[in-house]
Design an enzyme around this catalytic site. Structure first.
Site, PDB file in Angstrom:
ATOM      1  N   SER A 183       0.829  -1.222   0.000  1.00  0.00           N
ATOM      2  CA  SER A 183       0.000   0.000   0.000  1.00  0.00           C
ATOM      3  C   SER A 183       0.856   1.261   0.000  1.00  0.00           C
ATOM      4  CB  SER A 183      -1.028   0.010   1.121  1.00  0.00           C
ATOM      5  OG  SER A 183      -0.455  -0.338   2.316  1.00  0.00           O
ATOM      6  N   SER A 216       0.694   0.572  10.759  1.00  0.00           N
ATOM      7  CA  SER A 216       1.346  -0.745  10.652  1.00  0.00           C
ATOM      8  C   SER A 216       1.018  -1.453   9.328  1.00  0.00           C
ATOM      9  CB  SER A 216       0.878  -1.602  11.841  1.00  0.00           C
ATOM     10  OG  SER A 216       1.259  -2.940  11.668  1.00  0.00           O
ATOM     11  N   PRO A 217       1.963  -2.120   8.688  1.00  0.00           N
ATOM     12  CA  PRO A 217       3.380  -2.294   9.062  1.00  0.00           C
ATOM     13  C   PRO A 217       4.282  -1.127   8.633  1.00  0.00           C
ATOM     14  CG  PRO A 217       2.897  -3.556   7.095  1.00  0.00           C
ATOM     15  CD  PRO A 217       1.590  -2.919   7.510  1.00  0.00           C
ATOM     16  N   GLY A 218       3.755  -0.161   7.836  1.00  0.00           N
ATOM     17  CA  GLY A 218       4.584   1.020   7.592  1.00  0.00           C
ATOM     18  C   GLY A 218       4.765   1.452   6.147  1.00  0.00           C
ATOM     19  N   ASP A 235      -0.498   3.060  15.794  1.00  0.00           N
ATOM     20  CA  ASP A 235      -1.129   1.768  15.488  1.00  0.00           C
ATOM     21  C   ASP A 235      -0.811   0.801  16.619  1.00  0.00           C
ATOM     22  OD1 ASP A 235      -1.966  -0.726  14.170  1.00  0.00           O
ATOM     23  OD2 ASP A 235      -1.826   0.405  12.303  1.00  0.00           O
ATOM     24  N   ASP A 255      -5.089   4.972  19.905  1.00  0.00           N
ATOM     25  CA  ASP A 255      -6.235   4.975  18.998  1.00  0.00           C
ATOM     26  C   ASP A 255      -6.132   6.185  18.054  1.00  0.00           C
ATOM     27  OD1 ASP A 255      -8.644   5.027  17.711  1.00  0.00           O
ATOM     28  OD2 ASP A 255      -9.878   5.080  19.523  1.00  0.00           O
ATOM     29  N   ASP A 271      -4.882   5.586   6.828  1.00  0.00           N
ATOM     30  CA  ASP A 271      -5.302   4.462   5.978  1.00  0.00           C
ATOM     31  C   ASP A 271      -6.081   3.441   6.813  1.00  0.00           C
ATOM     32  OD1 ASP A 271      -5.351   2.823   3.696  1.00  0.00           O
ATOM     33  OD2 ASP A 271      -3.416   1.916   4.129  1.00  0.00           O
ATOM     34  N   LYS A 300     -12.889   4.408   2.901  1.00  0.00           N
ATOM     35  CA  LYS A 300     -13.258   3.057   2.449  1.00  0.00           C
ATOM     36  C   LYS A 300     -14.736   3.053   2.070  1.00  0.00           C
ATOM     37  CE  LYS A 300      -9.160   2.092   4.005  1.00  0.00           C
ATOM     38  NZ  LYS A 300      -8.003   1.755   3.188  1.00  0.00           N
TER      39      LYS A 300
HETATM   40  C1  LIG Z   1      -4.783  -0.962   5.884  1.00  0.00           C
HETATM   41  S1  LIG Z   1      -3.798  -1.060   7.293  1.00  0.00           S
HETATM   42  C2  LIG Z   1      -2.641   0.204   7.072  1.00  0.00           C
HETATM   43  C3  LIG Z   1      -1.512  -0.146   6.152  1.00  0.00           C
HETATM   44  C4  LIG Z   1      -0.458   0.930   6.116  1.00  0.00           C
HETATM   45  N1  LIG Z   1      -0.969   2.169   5.558  1.00  0.00           N
HETATM   46  C5  LIG Z   1       0.741   0.503   5.305  1.00  0.00           C
HETATM   47  O1  LIG Z   1       0.978   1.103   4.248  1.00  0.00           O
HETATM   48  O2  LIG Z   1       1.471  -0.392   5.715  1.00  0.00           O
HETATM   49  C6  LIG Z   1      -4.828  -0.404   8.513  1.00  0.00           C
HETATM   50  C7  LIG Z   1      -4.184  -0.309   9.893  1.00  0.00           C
HETATM   51  O3  LIG Z   1      -5.043   0.462  10.719  1.00  0.00           O
HETATM   52  C8  LIG Z   1      -4.896  -0.003  12.047  1.00  0.00           C
HETATM   53  N2  LIG Z   1      -6.051   0.475  12.817  1.00  0.00           N
HETATM   54  C9  LIG Z   1      -7.338   0.076  12.788  1.00  0.00           C
HETATM   55  N3  LIG Z   1      -8.072   0.815  13.653  1.00  0.00           N
HETATM   56  C10 LIG Z   1      -7.222   1.707  14.214  1.00  0.00           C
HETATM   57  C11 LIG Z   1      -7.375   2.740  15.169  1.00  0.00           C
HETATM   58  N4  LIG Z   1      -8.564   3.038  15.703  1.00  0.00           N
HETATM   59  N5  LIG Z   1      -6.286   3.460  15.523  1.00  0.00           N
HETATM   60  C12 LIG Z   1      -5.062   3.202  14.972  1.00  0.00           C
HETATM   61  N6  LIG Z   1      -4.868   2.224  14.071  1.00  0.00           N
HETATM   62  C13 LIG Z   1      -5.939   1.497  13.696  1.00  0.00           C
HETATM   63  C14 LIG Z   1      -4.794  -1.513  11.894  1.00  0.00           C
HETATM   64  O4  LIG Z   1      -4.112  -2.064  13.010  1.00  0.00           O
HETATM   65  C15 LIG Z   1      -4.006  -1.654  10.592  1.00  0.00           C
HETATM   66  O5  LIG Z   1      -2.637  -1.832  10.875  1.00  0.00           O
END
Ligand SMILES: C[S@@+](CC[C@H](N)C(=O)[O-])C[C@H]1O[C@@H](n2cnc3c(N)ncnc32)[C@H](O)[C@@H]1O
Length: 354
Positions: A183, A216-218, A235, A255, A271, A300
């Protein structure tokens, strides 16, 4: 030339139809939209011969959310042999072009046709030059030929400064091997789409701070770090070791919907997979309260009426900024690397950059 032909992500033909129909109605341009599900294209057939031209004159392509490419023109049936003569004959009514792009649809049939297009392009370009129909000039009108099959092509015209930045609206970005997730390309594409290349050093540089919500993961953090920014990654999930080793990333298990920075940051990117209405509120808070100067946020879209929902949320965000009396530019596009989602770019225009 009364048809406006548009490319899109397969499955989003209905969104393109809804979006263009709404604009046409507002502009008083009569016609109807149609798009076969999963065909990766849609068209708006105008009642008047100049309808396509008027639509393209009144609308800015980058303001449209779901179309990846557009052109006004007509479908042409081609013979098995000597396709070039038929094309030249059809082009007699068109202006002299400054560039030529051969395009296919983002479908399996389209992929199969790309080899044919590559082979066909060389003799066609030569013939167009010879006939004086093509005089290479990047600023001139663009001839867009979308091959539906070897025998059917949409012959279209688009202004080079009011159409997609890349053929078919698909940027050819190379996945960086060191990036922790695919991503990463979404954020890189967003920058290409929303920030003019000559402004990158000014707006994406190592004097800047960024926040990545749902990091995550970054993959997105990787892009911010690549530009030299100090990043706060929010995250509960782990961040790639390689990113933590740069010394530029602070990882907080918090959060993303409640955590806020103590001082204004230059960039916020997000994201998180969440209901779009909740993400829209997050956007309103971050830009509205001046928590960041600029943001890229993914909305989304799992619901059915995706265009209607995006429009409603963008209008709500805009009204929110107006009520707060803050000036924010808002852009929204379904990027090539987006799936069931769109990407928003926002920029506070009334906050001094550092
Ligand atoms: C689609 S992934 C992100 C991928 C990231 N953009 C990348 O390029 O690697 C969505 C992330 O949002 C995190 N997530 C979901 N709800 C969250 C929240 N309320 N606060 C922070 N992180 C959250 C999940 O743990 C997940 O790692």
């Amino acid at each position: 030339m009364n048809t406006l032909f548009m490319h899109c992500r397969p499955g989003f033909e209905g969104e393109v139809c809804a979006e263009i129909s709404e604009h046409a109605a507002l502009l008083g341009i009569a016609g109807y939209a149609r798009g076969k599900p999963q065909s990766a294209c849609a068209e708006f057939v105008c009642a008047e011969p100049d309808g396509g031209e008027r639509l393209m004159r009144e609308l800015r392509f980058e303001r449209l959310i779901f179309p990846r490419q557009w052109a006004r023109g007509a479908f042409v049936e081609l013979p098995e042999s000597d396709r070039i003569s038929v094309l030249l004959e059809h082009l007699a009514d068109y202006p002299v072009f400054g560039s030529l792009w051969l395009e296919v649809l983002d479908s399996n049939e389209g992929k199969e046709l790309s080899t044919f297009c590559r082979k066909f392009e060389v003799p066609l370009r030569k013939a167009l030059h010879k006939a004086g129909r093509l005089v290479e000039n990047a600023a001139g009108p663009r001839l867009l030929l979308t091959f539906i099959s070897g025998r059917r092509v949409f012959v279209g015209l688009a202004e080079s400064n009011n159409s997609a930045l890349w053929p078919m609206g698909i940027p050819r970005l190379k996945f960086p091997r060191e990036a922790p997730s695919r991503s990463t390309l979404k954020l890189e594409e967003a920058w290409h789409q929303f920030i003019p290349r000559e402004q990158w050093d000014l707006r994406l540089n190592d004097d800047m701070t960024g926040v990545d919500l749902g990091a995550s993961p970054g993959g997105w953090t990787y892009q911010l770090v690549k530009r030299g920014m100090l990043v706060t990654a929010i995250d509960n999930g782990p961040m790639a070791e390689s990113l933590m080793e740069t010394g530029l990333v602070q990882h907080l298990m918090a959060d993303g919907f409640t955590w806020q920075p103590k001082h204004t940051v230059d960039w916020m990117v997000c994201d998180i997979v969440e209901k779009p209405a909740r993400t829209a509120s997050l956007i309103e808070t971050w830009l509205g309260e001046g928590l960041c100067r600029e943001a890229v946020v993914n909305l989304k879209l799992p619901m059915k009426q995706r265009y209607g929902e995006v429009r409603r949320l963008l209008d709500r965000i805009e009204a929110g900024f107006k009520a707060r009396k803050v000036k924010v530019s808002i852009a929204c596009k379904q990027l090539y690397h987006d799936r069931e989602e769109v990407t928003c770019h926002l920029r506070r225009l009334d906050l001094k950059s550092r």
